[in-house]
Design a protein around this motif. Structure first.
Motif, short mmCIF file in Angstrom:
data_model
loop_
_atom_site.label_atom_id
_atom_site.label_comp_id
_atom_site.label_asym_id
_atom_site.label_seq_id
_atom_site.Cartn_x
_atom_site.Cartn_y
_atom_site.Cartn_z
N ARG A 245 86.52 11.36 -30.66
CA ARG A 245 87.19 12.28 -29.75
C ARG A 245 88.65 11.92 -29.53
O ARG A 245 89.41 12.76 -29.05
N HIS A 246 89.05 10.66 -29.82
CA HIS A 246 90.40 10.21 -29.53
C HIS A 246 91.11 9.86 -30.84
O HIS A 246 90.49 9.63 -31.89
N TRP A 247 92.43 9.80 -30.76
CA TRP A 247 93.22 9.54 -31.96
C TRP A 247 92.96 8.15 -32.52
O TRP A 247 93.02 7.95 -33.75
N TRP A 248 92.66 7.18 -31.65
CA TRP A 248 92.44 5.82 -32.15
C TRP A 248 91.09 5.67 -32.83
O TRP A 248 90.78 4.61 -33.39
N LEU B 32 93.14 6.23 -39.39
CA LEU B 32 93.62 4.99 -38.80
C LEU B 32 92.84 3.79 -39.32
O LEU B 32 93.41 2.79 -39.77
N TRP B 33 91.49 3.89 -39.29
CA TRP B 33 90.65 2.75 -39.65
C TRP B 33 90.38 2.69 -41.14
O TRP B 33 90.44 1.61 -41.74
N GLY B 34 90.06 3.83 -41.76
CA GLY B 34 89.68 3.82 -43.16
C GLY B 34 90.84 3.73 -44.13
O GLY B 34 90.66 3.34 -45.28
N VAL B 35 92.06 4.08 -43.67
CA VAL B 35 93.23 4.09 -44.56
C VAL B 35 94.19 2.96 -44.21
O VAL B 35 94.48 2.10 -45.05
N TRP B 36 94.67 2.93 -42.96
CA TRP B 36 95.73 1.97 -42.60
C TRP B 36 95.19 0.58 -42.29
O TRP B 36 95.66 -0.42 -42.85
#
Length: 542
Positions: A169-172, A177-181
């Motif tokens: 539900r949130h951007w974080w 964010l997690w799978g790429v960066w």
């Protein structure tokens, strides 16, 4: 009752042969008579009220029918509820397979937590137990970056693979964010880049015999550039769906970067295979590469299957488990086989005899390094004698070093002592000389080192940019500058100190009396720094 029911059935049978209950009621009303204002039913000759019996039989039949219908409805309701529960269970299983939360997911998460705790303890306990000073520069930051990268890698896998069930539900919580960066540049990228830089340092130091020309804080971001570029491309193209899957078209190129970095590790390792390392760095490096290659091949297969077969639920659960468990084992083995600190690596936590090696000279097996022995000759010194000749005597050098430590200016004497150990290494043994020279540079020459010596910028740069770390005159200019400073600042105060008086008293005794009551010759654990030795202070007070 049978005859009565049969009679009613005959009267109430419709044309199609079925019993009509409405007709039964009409027949009942038709046979009722009124006598004197009272409602009476016809009575048979035997005195039996057949009409009332018929009505009662009909009621019983209807009651049995209602009971049968209720049973049928109840059975039908139970079957519908059972089918509904099975559908709910199947849907819940499919959601757990796609969104996480399976028992195997929590097992894999527990394995990753235990592996990181073990990794952290293994990286810190040698410094805590053996009281090794924290290194400066790349010797400290590169292993630290590897620990951070290992944590990022495990955390990103747990978040992007839906190990724990949650709603994004949130951007974080984003897959990008997690799978790429975090998984890419900050995870695998940092881990493999740090290892690649360490191997490159080994190549330059032992093959080229000079320090790596680029600082680690510059070379590490340069090594991460391909990872950042690929992550930016994925962020622009947006190939990832809501379940953090990108498909075959992007999954295969996504795995090409780690394969390329491992191939680079193999190439550089092959270039240094002829060096006879003293601390098994090459053996550890090959072991790390082979284990990493095997683990990563398993990891790549599981990753591709997880990305390309999203519809097969059992395969999703299995590959998620394999990805996190293999990554946990990979980071522990990858960091544990470390060659960044040779002196620390020989201090095994399971071997008590490793405490005997507290200096690089002792670790390299340099003759006559460490504490005094009974073979060291005594020397009758005079203040007018040249200081550089007096310091060649080990007894005088240690006495002067103790005085300098008490004045908080002992780094120059410690540097001189380790340079003397370097000069004892034959010129035809360049590997040992490179080990010792690199140790001296890390400890005394680098800016911000633990015991940085006060030498000119020109002399410092000559050492740091040398083209031959095994050169016999590498530290000659630095020693000359420090001897001048010692003569001006410490020498005059030493001749009038109690340290010189104790040295003169020890020099006048015979060898046997010197061994028993003078300097400390015991082989117990001690350090080069005499003021840190409480037993030594007791001997000197006697």
């Amino acid at each position: 009752m049978i005859s009565i029911d049969t009679h009613l059935a005959v009267q109430s049978t419709s044309n199609d042969g079925r019993i009509d209950f409405n007709r039964i009621q009409r027949n009942q009303r038709r046979n009722i008579t009124v006598d004197g204002g009272e409602v009476r039913r016809p009575v048979s000759e035997s005195g039996v009220d057949w009409r009332r019996a018929e009505v009662r039989g009909v009621a019983l039949v209807k009651k049995d029918g209602d009971r049968l219908m209720s049973r049928l409805k109840k059975k039908k309701t139970e079957e519908a509820a059972s089918r509904l529960m099975s559908r709910l269970k199947k849907k819940k299983t499919e959601e757990a397979a796609s969104r996480g939360g399976c028992p195997s997911d929590y097992v894999a998460l527990s394995v990753s937590i235990i592996s990181f705790v073990f990794l952290f303890l293994r990286s810190t306990l040698p410094f805590i137990i053996h009281k090794v000073p924290r290194p400066k520069g790349s010797s400290f930051w590169l292993p630290t970056v590897q620990i951070i990268a290992s944590f990022n890698l495990l955390l990103s896998l747990a978040m992007s693979l839906n190990i724990v069930r949650f709603h994004r539900r949130h951007w974080w919580q984003s897959c990008y964010l997690w799978g790429v960066w975090v998984n890419g540049p900050l995870g695998f990228g940092l881990l493999l880049s740090s290892r690649l830089i360490q191997v490159t340092h080994l190549y330059f130091v032992f093959v080229k015999r000079r320090l790596f020309p680029i600082r680690s804080y510059i070379s590490l971001p340069l090594a991460l550039l391909p990872w950042v570029a690929w992550a930016a491309l994925l962020e622009i193209k947006q190939p990832i769906n809501n379940h953090c899957h990108m498909g075959t078209q992007w999954a295969v190129p996504h795995m090409s970067l780690p394969v390329f970095y491992i191939a680079a590790l193999v190439v550089i390792t092959g270039a240094i295979h002829h060096i006879e390392f003293k601390f098994d760095e090459l053996k550890d490096l090959w072991r790390a590469i082979l284990f990493s290659a095997f683990s990563f091949s398993v990891w790549v297969v599981a990753y591709v299957l997880n990305e390309t077969h999203e519809e097969i639920k059992w395969l999703q659960v299995t590959t998620r488990f394999m990805l996190l468990v293999v990554a946990s084992c990979l980071v522990v083995a990858f960091f544990s086989i470390s060659f960044s600190q040779p002196l620390v690596s020989v201090m095994s936590l399971n071997k008590k005899e490793s405490f005997k090696m507290k200096t690089m000279g002792e670790a390299l097996g340099i003759h006559d390094s460490g504490l005094l022995s009974h073979n060291d000759p005594a020397l009758d010194v005079h203040p007018n004698d040249p200081l550089h000749k007096l310091l060649l005597n080990k007894r005088f050098r240690l006495s002067f070093m103790e005085f300098a430590d008490s004045c908080l200016a002992g780094e120059s004497l410690h540097f001189y002592d380790e340079v003397q150990q370097l000069e004892k290494i034959p010129v035809n043994d360049p590997v040992k000389r490179v080990y010792m020279a690199r140790h001296i540079i890390d400890k005394y020459i680098n800016t911000g080192a633990n015991m940085e010596v006060n030498i000119s910028h020109r002399t410092r740069q000559e050492i740091l940019t040398t083209l031959d770390l095994a050169h016999p005159d590498l530290f000659k200019n630095a020693v000359n500058e420090l001897l001048q400073l010692i003569n001006m600042n410490l020498a005059k105060d030493y001749w009038s100190s109690m340290f010189f008086v104790k040295f003169k008293e020890a020099a006048m005794r015979n060898v046997d009396h010197e061994v028993n009551n003078g300097w400390n010759y015991s082989p117990r654990l001690s350090s080069v720094h005499c003021p840190d030795d409480p037993f030594y202070q007791d001997h000197m007070s006697n």
